[in-house]
Design an enzyme around this catalytic site. Sequence first.
Site, PDB file in Angstrom:
ATOM      1  N   LYS A  47       0.653  -1.204   0.033  1.00 31.51           N
ATOM      2  CA  LYS A  47       0.142   0.138   0.133  1.00 31.51           C
ATOM      3  C   LYS A  47       0.787   1.117  -0.003  1.00 31.51           C
ATOM      4  O   LYS A  47       0.343   2.180  -0.502  1.00 31.51           O
ATOM      5  CB  LYS A  47      -1.156  -0.129   1.258  1.00 31.51           C
ATOM      6  CG  LYS A  47      -0.151   0.278   2.382  1.00 31.51           C
ATOM      7  CD  LYS A  47      -1.417   0.085   3.797  1.00 31.51           C
ATOM      8  CE  LYS A  47      -0.415   0.700   4.902  1.00 31.51           C
ATOM      9  NZ  LYS A  47      -0.615  -0.379   6.067  1.00 31.51           N
ATOM     10  N   ARG A  58      -5.974   1.164  17.298  1.00 32.82           N
ATOM     11  CA  ARG A  58      -6.542   1.382  16.109  1.00 32.82           C
ATOM     12  C   ARG A  58      -7.572   0.153  16.176  1.00 32.82           C
ATOM     13  O   ARG A  58      -8.329   0.046  16.807  1.00 32.82           O
ATOM     14  CB  ARG A  58      -5.519   1.284  15.057  1.00 32.82           C
ATOM     15  CG  ARG A  58      -6.197   2.019  13.631  1.00 32.82           C
ATOM     16  CD  ARG A  58      -5.154   2.005  12.612  1.00 32.82           C
ATOM     17  NE  ARG A  58      -4.960   0.782  11.866  1.00 32.82           N
ATOM     18  CZ  ARG A  58      -4.076   0.496  11.061  1.00 32.82           C
ATOM     19  NH1 ARG A  58      -3.219   1.404  10.306  1.00 32.82           N
ATOM     20  NH2 ARG A  58      -3.713  -0.788  10.791  1.00 32.82           N
TER      21      ARG A  58
HETATM   22  C1  LIG Z   1       0.339  -0.910   6.444  1.00 26.88           C
HETATM   23  C2  LIG Z   1       0.148  -2.093   7.513  1.00 26.88           C
HETATM   24  C3  LIG Z   1       1.175  -2.796   7.434  1.00 26.88           C
HETATM   25  C4  LIG Z   1       2.498  -2.487   7.000  1.00 26.88           C
HETATM   26  O1  LIG Z   1       3.353  -1.651   7.878  1.00 26.88           O
HETATM   27  P1  LIG Z   1       4.791  -1.021   7.597  1.00 26.88           P
HETATM   28  O2  LIG Z   1       4.962  -0.310   8.958  1.00 26.88           O
HETATM   29  O3  LIG Z   1       4.815  -0.353   6.494  1.00 26.88           O
HETATM   30  O4  LIG Z   1       5.657  -2.276   7.791  1.00 26.88           O
HETATM   31  C5  LIG Z   1       1.164  -3.958   8.401  1.00 26.88           C
HETATM   32  N1  LIG Z   1      -0.289  -4.311   8.843  1.00 26.88           N
HETATM   33  C6  LIG Z   1      -1.072  -3.519   8.807  1.00 26.88           C
HETATM   34  C7  LIG Z   1      -2.632  -3.926   9.224  1.00 26.88           C
HETATM   35  C8  LIG Z   1      -1.277  -2.434   7.939  1.00 26.88           C
HETATM   36  O5  LIG Z   1      -2.243  -1.444   7.710  1.00 26.88           O
END
Ligand SMILES: *Cc1c(COP(=O)(O)O)cnc(C)c1O
Length: 355
Positions: free
Chosen positions: A36, A131
């Site tokens: 993402k 969250r």
């Molecule tokens: C964005 C996201 C990640 C990845 O996070 P990074 O810090 O980019 O490694 C992992 N789990 C969830 C649920 C996320 O939304």
Amino acid sequence: MAYPQLVIDSAAVAENTARIAERCAARSLSVVGVTKGMSAQPELARVMRASGCSWLADSRLSNIARLRQAGIEGPYLLLRIPMADEIDELLDLADVTLVSMTGTIDLLERACRRRSCEIASIAMIDLGDLREGFWPDEMERLAEAYRSAPRVRCLGVGVNFGCFGGVLPTVLNERRLVEVGAELERHLGHPLEILSGGATSSLALLERGELPEAINQLRIGEAILLGTDVTGNRIIPWLRQDTMELRGQVVEVRRKPSVPIGLIGADAFGNVPVFEDRGERLRAIVALGRQDVRLEGVRSLLPGAEVLGASSDHLLLDVETCPSAPRLGDVVPFAVDYGAMLAATTSRYVEVKVL
Ligand SMILES: *Cc1c(COP(=O)(O)O)cnc(C)c1O
């Protein structure tokens, strides 16, 4: 229109992925590659998959659709707990989803029954970041919801840190995830396949040998794409940070005073600017602004240059002390952080080039 441009070195991304996958494999951890942050660029997702990620994950179904269309093999995990209105699309596109409400499990079950299919899920547990997630004391109720939803398989539990509350992963909260998982297993009457212990910020625990044995999956985006850990406020020393660069073209170079002339009101974004008088300085304007990128996350890579500020479309650089000052038409490089990468790859004004 060639600029602004975000140039991404796929070999550097491949190297980061492989190093992370190798470290994780040594501990029997699987790596989910998170796409993402770069709006699911297919070339990079392919690199993640080829360099050791066992799954791919994105928060948006449209991004997963894009990757599937590009022919990139999953399995795909939907990272954002699903909207009620996207359940059908979810069943079309994702192999695994995160859940944090028993109501969502019910919706998934109903849709699966209607379509005679199944979906796998990971239940998120809130361990303080506030969250998404079930509270740890909800495991009995969660197991009941799963029992009345036989088409929604529970693969395991997962946790997020550093997303809303900035809570850091520690031995204690990771152990708590293991305990909560064990309790869910007891109530479900079957073992869990997956204990998903977090994202990039959990790599610090892995490095220190503090990640509990039972944790067997991490979901990694930032470390792969940028070699940094913003939650832990660090550069990850065994990864590459030169994975990408934002490039903009210089449209004006002129010597100007460092303090504006006239009565000062607010700038275009409602802030009243404050200036330090440094006399006349050589400045360059780069055709780059808030429609392209999150400027707070941009750092000039031109030796001696300093970002003074920016509006929607113009970025001002102090180039007075540059050993070789840019000239009109020159292209100047910037480093991006996670937020700037996210914005630049989302903006339709930035051309993304994967080398
Ligand atoms: C964005 C996201 C990640 C990845 O996070 P990074 O810090 O980019 O490694 C992992 N789990 C969830 C649920 C996320 O939304």
